[in-house]
Design an enzyme around this catalytic site. Structure first.
Site, PDB file in Angstrom:
ATOM      1  N   LYS A   1       0.829  -1.214   0.000  1.00 15.63           N
ATOM      2  CA  LYS A   1       0.000   0.000   0.000  1.00 15.63           C
ATOM      3  C   LYS A   1       0.862   1.263   0.000  1.00 15.63           C
ATOM      4  O   LYS A   1       0.439   2.292  -0.490  1.00 15.63           O
ATOM      5  CB  LYS A   1      -0.978  -0.011   1.163  1.00 15.63           C
TER       6      LYS A   1
ATOM      7  N   ARG B   1      -6.258   2.932  13.571  1.00  9.14           N
ATOM      8  CA  ARG B   1      -5.947   1.513  13.749  1.00  9.14           C
ATOM      9  C   ARG B   1      -7.040   0.774  14.507  1.00  9.14           C
ATOM     10  O   ARG B   1      -6.964  -0.432  14.675  1.00  9.14           O
ATOM     11  CB  ARG B   1      -4.635   1.349  14.525  1.00  9.14           C
TER      12      ARG B   1
ATOM     13  N   ARG C   1      12.444 -11.447   2.197  1.00  5.62           N
ATOM     14  CA  ARG C   1      13.170 -10.215   1.911  1.00  5.62           C
ATOM     15  C   ARG C   1      14.630 -10.320   2.328  1.00  5.62           C
ATOM     16  O   ARG C   1      14.945 -10.782   3.420  1.00  5.62           O
ATOM     17  CB  ARG C   1      12.490  -9.078   2.679  1.00  5.62           C
TER      18      ARG C   1
ATOM     19  N   ARG D   1      16.618  -9.490   7.978  1.00  6.02           N
ATOM     20  CA  ARG D   1      16.265  -8.860   9.254  1.00  6.02           C
ATOM     21  C   ARG D   1      15.738  -9.908  10.227  1.00  6.02           C
ATOM     22  O   ARG D   1      14.892 -10.727   9.870  1.00  6.02           O
ATOM     23  CB  ARG D   1      15.187  -7.797   9.032  1.00  6.02           C
TER      24      ARG D   1
ATOM     25  N   ARG E   1       2.760 -10.708  13.666  1.00  8.18           N
ATOM     26  CA  ARG E   1       2.524  -9.328  13.226  1.00  8.18           C
ATOM     27  C   ARG E   1       1.278  -9.261  12.337  1.00  8.18           C
ATOM     28  O   ARG E   1       0.459  -8.370  12.442  1.00  8.18           O
ATOM     29  CB  ARG E   1       3.731  -8.840  12.421  1.00  8.18           C
TER      30      ARG E   1
END
Ligand SMILES: [Zn+2]
Length: 313
Positions: free
Chosen positions: A13, A88, A127, A162, A173
């Site tokens: 997004k 949120r 990633r 990471r 998450r």
């Protein structure tokens, strides 16, 4: 265009937001950026935010809303804005609606960039970033793998992963995101403002769908509202209702709407020259604070009745 963007981490997004900014010349309002800027500037709100953060607490909603309101008073937000990262939860969404109503700038669109959880997992856990800071190339072992595993194509440095991009962390998450966002999706759906775009495919394909939503669904809606207002005002002086061919004005599109709105209802007194900062912000913030819980209570029964009214799916 006044837009709230919804989408999971890894949904892309942020990329869509950048494209929207370019196309519609409206700013993105990111609460993270606002917070950092306010802290650096040492503004009243910034000091409050900093003391909360220093104490390891979340910055309160009224401080965040105050920052958003200040940001909206800037000239570049006149044609609209994209809100990312806020709200949120439902109380925040309600407080935001209340504030925007006071400014006569209600949200027009809640855009959900929807991506399957498993795809999101691969996007995030796959990633890899070049450890050479001067290079910083980004790869994904599932979608855009380097030629040699673990090595940067461009500079040969080792690729880093990471530590918080591991599967368990990412999954939790995403679960948190899901729990937070599902109620917001229902909230905006009940308002008729939710539109969903699939966040898979090329960036340009996704953006095409996004702009279709805006051009095909939202603009006509906004235009219809203006037309209705204009018709209501017709009883008074008949005006050439269609400023369709404003020739000299290349930027006439956005200009046309406010013009049509004005005669109808004189609500668009929206841009009162901000008497905002001077009168003690404290009282104002309290007002926001008080308003939010009240509405939260009221909204609970409302929500139950909403689905009845809107059975179509
Ligand atoms: Zn590199």
């Amino acid at each position: 265009m006044r837009i709230v963007l919804l989408g999971a981490p890894g949904s892309g997004k942020g990329t869509q937001s950048k494209l929207l900014i370019e196309k519609y010349k409206i700013p993105q309002i990111s609460t993270g950026d606002l917070l950092r800027a306010a802290v650096v500037a040492g503004s009243d709100l910034g000091r409050k935010a900093k003391s909360a953060m220093d104490a390891g607490q979340l910055v309160s909603d009224d401080v965040v809303l105050g920052m958003i309101q200040e940001r909206l008073s800037k000239p570049d937000a006149r044609a609209g804005f994209i809100l990312d990262g806020f709200p949120r939860n439902i109380p925040q969404a309600q407080a935001l609606d209340a504030m925007l109503a006071r400014l006569s700038q209600p949200l027009q669109l809640a855009l959900l960039v929807d991506v399957d959880t498993e795809v999101l997992m691969k996007r995030i856990t796959g990633r890899r970033t070049c450890s050479n800071a001067a290079c910083g190339a980004i790869y994904n072992i599932y979608f855009s793998a380097p030629k040699a595993p673990g090595k940067c194509d461009k500079c040969g440095s080792i690729l880093a992963h990471r530590s918080d991009d591991n599967e368990n962390t990412v999954r939790s998450r995403l679960q948190v995101y899901e729990q937070q966002t599902a109620p917001l999706v229902s909230y905006y759906k009940a308002q008729g403002k939710l539109r969903t775009v699939r966040g898979t495919g090329s960036v340009n394909e996704i953006f095409k769908n996004v702009t279709d939503i805006i051009e095909v669904q939202m603009r006509p809606l906004a235009a219809a509202m203006s037309a209705a207002q204009a018709a209501a005002a017709k009883s008074a002086p008949p005006k050439p209702a269609k400023p369709a061919k404003a020739p000299a004005k290349a930027a006439a599109k956005p200009a046309a709407k406010p013009a049509a709105k004005k005669p109808a209802a004189k609500k668009p007194a929206a841009k009162k020259p901000a008497p905002k900062k001077k009168p003690a912000p404290k009282s104002k913030k309290k007002a926001v604070k008080k308003a939010a819980p009240k509405k939260a209570k009221k909204a609970a029964p409302k929500k139950k009745s909403a689905p009845k009214a809107k059975k179509k799916k």
